[in-house]
Design a protein around this motif. Structure first.
Motif, mmCIF file in Angstrom:
data_model
loop_
_atom_site.group_PDB
_atom_site.id
_atom_site.type_symbol
_atom_site.label_atom_id
_atom_site.label_comp_id
_atom_site.label_asym_id
_atom_site.label_seq_id
_atom_site.Cartn_x
_atom_site.Cartn_y
_atom_site.Cartn_z
ATOM 1 N N PHE A 70 40.819 56.937 71.660
ATOM 2 C CA PHE A 70 40.186 55.994 72.322
ATOM 3 C C PHE A 70 38.748 56.298 72.601
ATOM 4 O O PHE A 70 38.635 58.053 72.476
ATOM 5 C CB PHE A 70 40.594 55.708 73.459
ATOM 6 C CG PHE A 70 41.555 54.384 73.491
ATOM 7 C CD1 PHE A 70 42.454 53.900 73.060
ATOM 8 C CD2 PHE A 70 41.910 53.693 74.951
ATOM 9 C CE1 PHE A 70 43.116 53.185 72.809
ATOM 10 C CE2 PHE A 70 42.968 53.147 74.836
ATOM 11 C CZ PHE A 70 43.510 53.257 74.023
ATOM 12 N N THR A 71 37.327 55.920 72.229
ATOM 13 C CA THR A 71 36.441 56.590 72.421
ATOM 14 C C THR A 71 35.630 55.785 73.203
ATOM 15 O O THR A 71 35.230 53.987 73.018
ATOM 16 C CB THR A 71 35.915 56.270 71.174
ATOM 17 O OG1 THR A 71 36.117 57.125 70.783
ATOM 18 C CG2 THR A 71 34.075 57.392 71.037
ATOM 19 N N ILE A 72 34.972 56.142 74.680
ATOM 20 C CA ILE A 72 33.568 55.495 75.625
ATOM 21 C C ILE A 72 32.773 55.640 75.127
ATOM 22 O O ILE A 72 32.556 56.989 74.313
ATOM 23 C CB ILE A 72 34.346 55.714 76.948
ATOM 24 C CG1 ILE A 72 33.896 54.550 78.023
ATOM 25 C CG2 ILE A 72 33.989 57.463 77.011
ATOM 26 C CD1 ILE A 72 34.135 54.719 79.097
ATOM 27 N N SER A 73 31.729 55.004 75.328
ATOM 28 C CA SER A 73 30.499 54.466 74.607
ATOM 29 C C SER A 73 29.325 54.188 75.809
ATOM 30 O O SER A 73 30.188 52.356 76.351
ATOM 31 C CB SER A 73 30.173 54.380 73.394
ATOM 32 O OG SER A 73 30.691 53.230 72.778
ATOM 33 N N ARG A 74 28.214 54.039 75.556
ATOM 34 C CA ARG A 74 27.294 52.955 76.732
ATOM 35 C C ARG A 74 26.066 52.455 76.132
ATOM 36 O O ARG A 74 25.613 53.527 75.196
ATOM 37 C CB ARG A 74 27.129 53.704 77.816
ATOM 38 C CG ARG A 74 28.082 53.030 78.794
ATOM 39 C CD ARG A 74 27.656 54.714 79.867
ATOM 40 N NE ARG A 74 26.894 53.281 80.743
ATOM 41 C CZ ARG A 74 26.132 53.767 82.060
ATOM 42 N NH1 ARG A 74 26.742 55.385 82.910
ATOM 43 N NH2 ARG A 74 25.360 52.631 82.784
ATOM 44 N N GLU A 75 25.584 51.427 75.314
ATOM 45 C CA GLU A 75 24.257 51.164 75.011
ATOM 46 C C GLU A 75 23.558 51.058 76.482
ATOM 47 O O GLU A 75 23.594 49.719 77.166
ATOM 48 C CB GLU A 75 24.277 49.932 74.184
ATOM 49 C CG GLU A 75 23.288 49.791 73.355
ATOM 50 C CD GLU A 75 23.181 48.634 72.058
ATOM 51 O OE1 GLU A 75 22.475 48.460 71.199
ATOM 52 O OE2 GLU A 75 25.132 47.979 72.326
ATOM 53 N N TYR A 76 22.617 51.852 76.477
ATOM 54 C CA TYR A 76 21.941 51.789 78.272
ATOM 55 C C TYR A 76 20.597 50.222 78.411
ATOM 56 O O TYR A 76 20.445 49.643 78.910
ATOM 57 C CB TYR A 76 21.142 53.132 78.220
ATOM 58 C CG TYR A 76 21.999 53.923 78.682
ATOM 59 C CD1 TYR A 76 22.676 54.927 77.674
ATOM 60 C CD2 TYR A 76 22.664 54.340 80.004
ATOM 61 C CE1 TYR A 76 23.299 55.970 77.935
ATOM 62 C CE2 TYR A 76 24.072 55.232 80.638
ATOM 63 C CZ TYR A 76 24.318 55.921 79.617
ATOM 64 O OH TYR A 76 25.195 57.529 79.443
ATOM 65 N N THR A 77 20.382 50.355 76.184
ATOM 66 C CA THR A 77 18.959 49.443 76.515
ATOM 67 C C THR A 77 19.886 47.798 76.415
ATOM 68 O O THR A 77 19.264 47.433 77.506
ATOM 69 C CB THR A 77 18.619 49.000 75.025
ATOM 70 O OG1 THR A 77 19.886 48.991 74.183
ATOM 71 C CG2 THR A 77 17.903 50.399 74.899
#
Length: 118
Positions: A70-77
């Motif tokens: 699993f890979t967690i990520s965020r797109e802050y915009t």
């Protein structure tokens, strides 16, 4: 107040992939942490992965059971968090919940069902 809406759950065969999304809106101030939890029938809710704002891409942490898959990520915009789930196993079947926390506040989404079955 922070509102969280999850999407992307579904039925997938073992070995398959899914990507979950969590869109956050409201009073989103840094620093903060977003996380994915899951709860299988008859079991307690457990932390899957978390990502804390800061650094390049954020600071991530994973449960041992999902490391390397699993890979967690965020797109802050877009105030959106993702969970890319690969090599899914039947034991990954659960309701997955999005969490946002900024001390002392904690917010939860409604959850999205992930079922891994042939």
């Amino acid at each position: 107040q922070v509102q969280l809406v999850e999407s992307g759950g579904g039925l997938v065969q073992p070995g398959g992939s899914l990507r979950l999304s969590c869109a956050a809106s409201g009073s989103i101030f840094s620093p903060n942490t977003m996380a994915w939890y899951r709860q299988a029938p008859g079991k307690e809710r457990e932390l899957v992965a978390s990502i804390t704002s800061g650094g390049i891409g954020g600071i991530t942490d994973y449960a041992d059971s999902v490391k390397g898959r699993f890979t967690i990520s965020r797109e802050y915009t877009k105030n959106t968090m993702y969970l890319q789930m690969n090599s899914l196993k039947p034991e990954d079947t659960a309701v997955y919940y999005c969490q946002f926390r900024r001390n002392p506040y904690v917010y939860w989404g409604q959850g999205t069902q992930v079922t891994v079955s042939s």
